[in-house]
Design an enzyme around this catalytic site. Structure first.
Site, PDB file in Angstrom:
ATOM      1  N   HIS A 230      -6.543 -17.120  25.439  1.00 41.47           N
ATOM      2  CA  HIS A 230      -6.754 -18.391  24.736  1.00 41.47           C
ATOM      3  C   HIS A 230      -7.794 -18.213  23.660  1.00 41.47           C
ATOM      4  O   HIS A 230      -8.462 -19.149  23.259  1.00 41.47           O
ATOM      5  CB  HIS A 230      -7.203 -19.479  25.720  1.00 41.47           C
ATOM      6  CG  HIS A 230      -6.215 -19.719  26.797  1.00 41.47           C
ATOM      7  ND1 HIS A 230      -6.312 -19.110  28.022  1.00 41.47           N
ATOM      8  CD2 HIS A 230      -5.075 -20.461  26.816  1.00 41.47           C
ATOM      9  CE1 HIS A 230      -5.282 -19.486  28.772  1.00 41.47           C
ATOM     10  NE2 HIS A 230      -4.508 -20.294  28.057  1.00 41.47           N
TER      11      HIS A 230
ATOM     12  N   GLY B 251       0.749   7.449  -7.182  1.00 38.91           N
ATOM     13  CA  GLY B 251      -0.238   8.387  -7.736  1.00 38.91           C
ATOM     14  C   GLY B 251      -0.153   9.793  -7.186  1.00 38.91           C
ATOM     15  O   GLY B 251      -1.128  10.536  -7.233  1.00 38.91           O
ATOM     16  N   ASP B 252       1.024  10.199  -6.671  1.00 33.96           N
ATOM     17  CA  ASP B 252       1.096  11.539  -6.065  1.00 33.96           C
ATOM     18  C   ASP B 252       2.132  12.445  -6.720  1.00 33.96           C
ATOM     19  O   ASP B 252       2.453  13.501  -6.185  1.00 33.96           O
ATOM     20  CB  ASP B 252       1.399  11.428  -4.567  1.00 33.96           C
ATOM     21  CG  ASP B 252       2.814  10.901  -4.306  1.00 33.96           C
ATOM     22  OD1 ASP B 252       3.453  10.412  -5.263  1.00 33.96           O
ATOM     23  OD2 ASP B 252       3.270  10.972  -3.158  1.00 33.96           O
ATOM     24  N   CYS B 253       2.668  12.026  -7.893  1.00 31.18           N
ATOM     25  CA  CYS B 253       3.736  12.815  -8.525  1.00 31.18           C
ATOM     26  C   CYS B 253       3.257  14.230  -8.851  1.00 31.18           C
ATOM     27  O   CYS B 253       3.979  15.209  -8.668  1.00 31.18           O
ATOM     28  CB  CYS B 253       4.216  12.090  -9.785  1.00 31.18           C
ATOM     29  SG  CYS B 253       5.567  12.935 -10.608  1.00 31.18           S
TER      30      CYS B 253
ATOM     31  N   SER C 128      10.563  11.600  -2.534  1.00 29.31           N
ATOM     32  CA  SER C 128      11.978  11.475  -2.923  1.00 29.31           C
ATOM     33  C   SER C 128      12.311  12.507  -3.985  1.00 29.31           C
ATOM     34  O   SER C 128      13.449  12.924  -4.112  1.00 29.31           O
ATOM     35  CB  SER C 128      12.303  10.059  -3.395  1.00 29.31           C
ATOM     36  OG  SER C 128      11.278   9.579  -4.206  1.00 29.31           O
TER      37      SER C 128
ATOM     38  N   PRO D 170       6.400   9.660 -15.026  1.00 31.25           N
ATOM     39  CA  PRO D 170       5.924  11.011 -14.669  1.00 31.25           C
ATOM     40  C   PRO D 170       7.060  11.970 -14.307  1.00 31.25           C
ATOM     41  O   PRO D 170       7.011  13.156 -14.637  1.00 31.25           O
ATOM     42  CB  PRO D 170       5.003  10.779 -13.482  1.00 31.25           C
ATOM     43  CG  PRO D 170       5.339   9.416 -12.966  1.00 31.25           C
ATOM     44  CD  PRO D 170       5.833   8.639 -14.141  1.00 31.25           C
TER      45      PRO D 170
END
Length: 570
Positions: free
Chosen positions: A220, A401-403, A445, A556
């Site tokens: 509760h 931001g990881d390309c 991807s 990118p």
């Protein structure tokens, strides 16, 4: 006041119950009361009826446990408030008039619930009904016995199940009362939370700092018995089990190695299912290490406290008879429908499948062709490694931001692969081998897209090395990327650069085409297309979820593809 998705604050308990009834053909509301009954009430004739209930805000409890093999009906109060005597009495009358052979009230140990259910019981007895009440107190939080006794929390759901299976099998009121009271005595529950909860329209019930967790809290929103720094899941579970089974704790559960238990890992409402799975695994491991056999494990939301981000663990000591009652069939919607069997962290693995036949490796890993391939690949890799920061920067505006990291990972993987063996010189095998390397190592991807492109291109080049074959390979690769990736030229992706280059490469199909001139034209087209993505709206990929006004940079992926093609040409 925290946000809630309600229609009105005052009507939230009624609306929640109405929603449940609307979606479940096995439930029927009782006219004029916040009571839900089994839709097949006639089936109760000659059997014991089971009623439970309490405040709302604990969904799916209690209405989710109404059904054949569990409860006959439930009475709901407002959020975290006991139901009224009048509604409890109306529920008792409804099942009695349907021909029930006695009524058992299953009540959680809270003063308000005991008073209201107790008062209704007295009035029903005065009317001649055979009614009994079992009060469940399964909380293991308090180390010193208090006057109020142990609170009734998630373990109550197991009592609903045991009582329901007995009633369904035709057991008498005496027998059900006796067996249920015995089961309740060998059961314990403890809660742990990372957050408080808030009744619709109100502020949170208590405050917890960013780095704190609360042990032993009720359902509760009341604070617990101990506040501590946030622990990793396995340590938190160990702390909970230790507290629950500590002999110096007045409300502990005695667990000895070799005991069999049913474990309930209950989401208090706001914990992610990912975290719940982690806690469940840790609980099974921790109990196994103590030599406890987990006859059954139930994982899910069974009795919640609105949106509290927490978990409770319930243990019930069981023998064969209790396990059979837990396994008995029920139509109650909130009871999990799963295969009966013990929980274990040592589940037998399915053996890994045999791999498909390996592709024949090209023997020509030496000679001028192979050396040239190696030089080209080295250049491509160093280009991508040099561009890492630039690509990450471009990706920050539109993606995660990881390309740059992804492409650098690919470059390192290719370098590693070339160090281990000279690359094959035959085009089809080279591209096929590169596809394998990228699929395994690149990730994201992009890794799959490059893999698709190279695999399809390799198939086109099989047994061919003439100039038109390269134009066919480029088209085949692009077609595969479009088929699975869903992007088209103009969607601001890596495909834009590839597509522009492919159009230029088509002139390789004309007799007497100058290979170097065509390649130079293809690379220039790719570079121009990459630059042009600056002004495009994203139509695919993660960037497509961002408003185009924020994407002032080129894509990118397109920039990376153009740079790879330039490196190949150099």
């Amino acid at each position: 006041v925290p946000k809630k998705l309600v229609t009105t604050v005052s009507g939230c308990a009624d609306d929640a119950l109405a929603g449940l009834v609307a979606c479940n053909p096995g439930l029927r509301p009782l006219q004029g009361h916040r009571v839900v009954l089994r839709s097949d009430l006639a089936a109760i004739r000659g059997r014991v009826a089971l009623l439970s209930g309490g405040g709302s805000g604990h969904e799916p409890a209690h209405a989710g446990y109404v059904g054949k093999g569990m409860l006959t009906g439930v009475v709901a109060g407002a959020v975290f408030a006991s139901p009224s005597v009048g509604s409890i009495l109306a529920a008792i009358r409804a099942v009695t008039q349907a021909g029930a052979a006695g009524v058992l009230l299953i009540v959680k140990n809270y003063t308000g619930d005991r008073l209201n259910f107790g008062m209704a019981l007295e009035r029903a007895r005065a009317e001649g009904a055979d009614v009994r009440m079992v009060v469940v107190g399964d909380d293991c939080a308090f180390t010193r016995p208090g006057k109020a006794g142990r609170r009734g929390i998630c373990g109550t759901v197991l009592i609903h199940k045991v009582a329901g299976a007995l009633a369904e099998a035709g057991a008498s009121l005496d027998e059900i009362e006796k067996k249920v009271m015995a089961a309740a005595k060998v059961m314990g529950t403890l809660g742990l939370s990372l957050s408080p909860c808030s009744i619709p329209g109100s502020k949170p019930s208590f405050q917890l700092a960013e780095d704190e967790m609360e042990l032993g809290l009720g359902i509760h929103g009341e604070a617990g018995v101990r506040r501590m720094k946030v622990l990793p899941a396995d340590k938190a579970v160990e702390t909970m089990l230790k507290h629950m089974t500590d002999p110096s704790n007045a409300s502990h559960l005695s667990l000895t190695p070799g005991s069999s238990v049913v474990l309930v890992v209950n989401n208090l409402g706001g914990l992610s299912c990912l975290e719940l799975g982690i806690v469940a695994g840790a609980a099974v491991r921790c109990l196994e290490n103590r030599g406890i056999c987990i006859a059954r494990a139930l994982v899910g939301s069974f009795m919640t406290a609105l949106e509290m981000a927490g978990v409770s663990l319930t243990l019930m000591l069981v023998d064969e008879e209790l396990v059979k009652l837990i396994d008995a069939k029920t139509t109650a919607m909130a009871w999990p429908n799963m295969l009966a069997g013990p929980a274990t962290t040592r589940r037998e693995e399915v053996p890994a499948p045999a791999e498909g036949p390996r592709k024949p490796r090209d023997e020509t890993g030496i000679g001028p062709g192979a050396a040239r391939v190696q030089r080209v690949l080295e250049r491509v890799c160093s280009t991508l490694l040099d561009m890492q920061d630039k690509l990450n920067e471009l990706d920050r505006g539109a993606g995660d931001g990881d390309c740059g990291h992804t492409h650098a990972r690919a470059a390192q993987a290719i370098q590693e692969w070339m160090r281990s063996r000279p690359p094959p010189a035959a085009p089809a095998q080279l591209l096929s081998a590169l596809a394998d390397v990228l699929l395994e190592q690149m990730g994201g991807s992009s890794g799959v897209l490059y893999g698709l492109f190279l695999t399809a291109a390799a198939r086109s080049l099989h047994g061919r090395s003439d100039s038109p074959a390269w134009a066919d390979a480029m088209d085949a690769g692009i077609e595969a990327m479009q088929r699975y990736g869903g992007a088209a030229p103009g969607d601001r992706t890596m495909l834009d650069s590839l597509f522009a280059a492919a159009q230029a490469l088509r002139s390789l199909r004309s007799p007497g085409a100058n290979l170097l001139q065509v390649l130079e034209a293809a690379v220039q087209s790719a570079e121009a297309a990459a630059e042009a993505t600056r002004h495009m709206e994203a139509g695919a990929g993660r960037a497509s979820y961002i408003r185009s006004s924020r994407l002032e940079q080129p894509d990118p992926g397109a920039v990376a593809v153009a740079a790879v093609l330039r490196a190949v040409l150099e």
